[in-house]
Write a protein that holds these residues in place. Structure first.
Motif, short mmCIF file in Angstrom:
data_model
loop_
_atom_site.label_atom_id
_atom_site.label_comp_id
_atom_site.label_asym_id
_atom_site.label_seq_id
_atom_site.Cartn_x
_atom_site.Cartn_y
_atom_site.Cartn_z
N SER A 242 38.42 39.47 48.32
CA SER A 242 39.46 40.36 48.80
C SER A 242 40.18 41.01 47.61
CB SER A 242 40.39 39.55 49.70
OG SER A 242 41.24 40.38 50.38
N GLU A 243 41.45 41.40 47.79
CA GLU A 243 42.07 42.24 46.75
C GLU A 243 42.42 41.50 45.46
OE1 GLU A 243 43.59 41.67 49.71
OE2 GLU A 243 45.72 41.23 49.39
N LYS A 254 39.12 34.97 50.72
CA LYS A 254 39.54 34.47 52.03
C LYS A 254 38.56 33.41 52.50
CE LYS A 254 41.98 38.54 53.59
NZ LYS A 254 41.73 39.81 54.26
N HIS A 271 33.99 43.76 46.67
CA HIS A 271 35.04 43.71 47.68
C HIS A 271 34.42 43.55 49.07
CE1 HIS A 271 38.68 44.96 49.87
NE2 HIS A 271 39.22 44.27 48.88
N ASN A 272 34.96 42.59 49.83
CA ASN A 272 34.49 42.29 51.19
C ASN A 272 33.14 41.59 51.24
OD1 ASN A 272 36.60 42.91 52.77
ND2 ASN A 272 36.03 45.07 52.97
#
Ligand SMILES: Nc1ncnc2c1ncn2[C@@H]1O[C@H](COP(=O)(O)OP(=O)(O)OP(=O)(O)O)[C@@H](O)[C@H]1O
Length: 364
Positions: A242-243, A254, A271-272
């Motif tokens: 994540s960020e 996460k 990211h993701n």
């Protein structure tokens, strides 16, 4: 499932009753103690060993059926094998080694793709004795794939390499396994290789299948207990990248609806994406309430679901993150008694930042 096997075999002092199924995609690691039957399974799959009784079916075609008298010979099985040693021809160049027995021509797209993916394009004119062990093994992997197999078997392909070479070849294998679409059966003694390369894990114990499932499922179960004794216990979880922290070089991951902050390491393009994260039990401690003024960034509410005595002075705690995922924590018996910890307690797990080294994260 694409590959099904079920066989019985008796050597002088060891019997095997092995059955299982391997999915059509991804890497299935075969793990077990020395003598548990890993190479025997591989030999039966590729046709180097005819078991006393049994069947092997690959993509609905029968490779072996002892009752029917079917036993497709090794060279007709469309299976390639990579062994512990590269087995290159010393008098041939790498180019000629790669094309030996292969249908592919040098101009072929596949040749270019594989030599690039395995980082050996610059070695084509060299002889094997000029290459490092890791490079030779990368050539052996490319040669195996150039025979256009439908199944790749690897028998401890990194076992004869030192740690830096192992990690180098693992890096290439990792890229490769994302790109090729044939199933791989990968025999190993190394949990690190499993964490970085495998999707599924089959555990053999004295000639029988003791466990099979996704790597996370088997890792977090009981069948690897022998390999995770004492301080070596860990939990393997899937985390979504994540960020980045606005101020610090930390990245949020996460996990089961919780946020974990880990040192940011080449995550810009991820990211993701999901990564594997191994959290060592010795890096997880427990508090009864979130502690103010602690240096530890990662504090997660959990439920204590199991306490196991490891020895005279320490206990292994299982801390549920949700219904399926749990962390492991090693505490002293003293701390466990003093906090009056009991199954069912809702507590807080604190995870030390040191748990998140490069080796504990896999881009799998
Ligand atoms: N050709 C053979 N003749 C007699 N016994 C054999 C033969 N091959 C294997 N065995 C027996 O079967 C057992 C299992 O062998 P196998 O090579 O499959 O184990 P493994 O799990 O691959 O072990 P390792 O991790 O040490 O390579 C061996 O310990 C040996 O006793």
């Amino acid at each position: 499932m694409t590959l099904r096997f079920s066989f019985k075999h008796q050597f002088d002092n060891q019997s095997f009753v092995i059955q299982g199924e391997i999915p059509s995609k991804g890497v299935t690691a075969v793990f077990g103690r020395s003598g548990s039957g890993k190479s025997t399974l591989l030999n039966v799959l590729c046709g180097l060993l005819s078991p006393d009784r049994g069947e092997v079916t690959f993509k609905e075609s029968r490779l072996l059926d002892t009752e029917q008298g079917i036993n497709v010979p090794v060279w007709n099985r469309k299976i390639a094998v990579v062994f512990q040693d590269a087995r290159l021809f010393p008098h041939l160049s790498i180019f000629d080694n790669l094309l030996f027995g292969s249908q592919s021509k040098a101009q072929n797209e596949r040749f270019k793709e594989l030599t690039t993916l395995l980082g050996i394009s610059h070695l084509l004119d060299s002889k094997p004795n000029k290459l490092s062990g890791g490079e030779r093994q990368r050539v052996a992997i490319a040669r195996a794939l150039l025979s256009d197999p439908e199944l790749l078997l690897m028998d401890e392909p990194l076992a004869s390499l030192d740690l830096p070479r192992k990690r180098e070849v693992m890096h290439y294998l990792n890229q490769l396994t994302d790109k090729i679409d044939i199933p791989i059966v990968y025999v190993t003694h190394s949990l690190e290789e499993i964490m970085h390369l495998a999707d599924n894990l089959l555990v053999l114990e004295t000639g029988k299948v003791a466990d099979f499932g996704t790597v996370e499922h088997v890792w977090n179960g009981d069948s690897l207990a022998l390999w995770q004794e004492g301080e070596q216990h860990s939990a393997l979880l899937t985390a979504k990248v994540s960020e980045r922290h606005p101020k610090y070089a930390m990245r949020k991951m996460k996990v089961a609806g919780h946020a974990l902050w880990v040192p940011d390491q080449q995550f810009e393009n991820k990211h993701n994406e999901c990564m594997r994260i191994r959290i060592d039990a010795r890096d997880v401690s427990v508090t009864l309430s979130p502690v103010a003024g602690s240096s530890i960034r990662n504090v997660i509410p959990v439920q204590l679901i199991d306490i196991e005595k490891l020895n005279d002075h320490s206990c292994l705690l299982t801390l549920a993150l949700n219904e399926e995922l749990a962390l492991k924590s090693i505490l002293t018996q003293w701390a466990t008694d003093e906090l009056k910890l009991q199954k069912g307690n809702r507590v807080y797990a604190q995870i030390k930042g040191v748990s998140f080294t490069q080796q504990n994260l896999a881009t799998h």
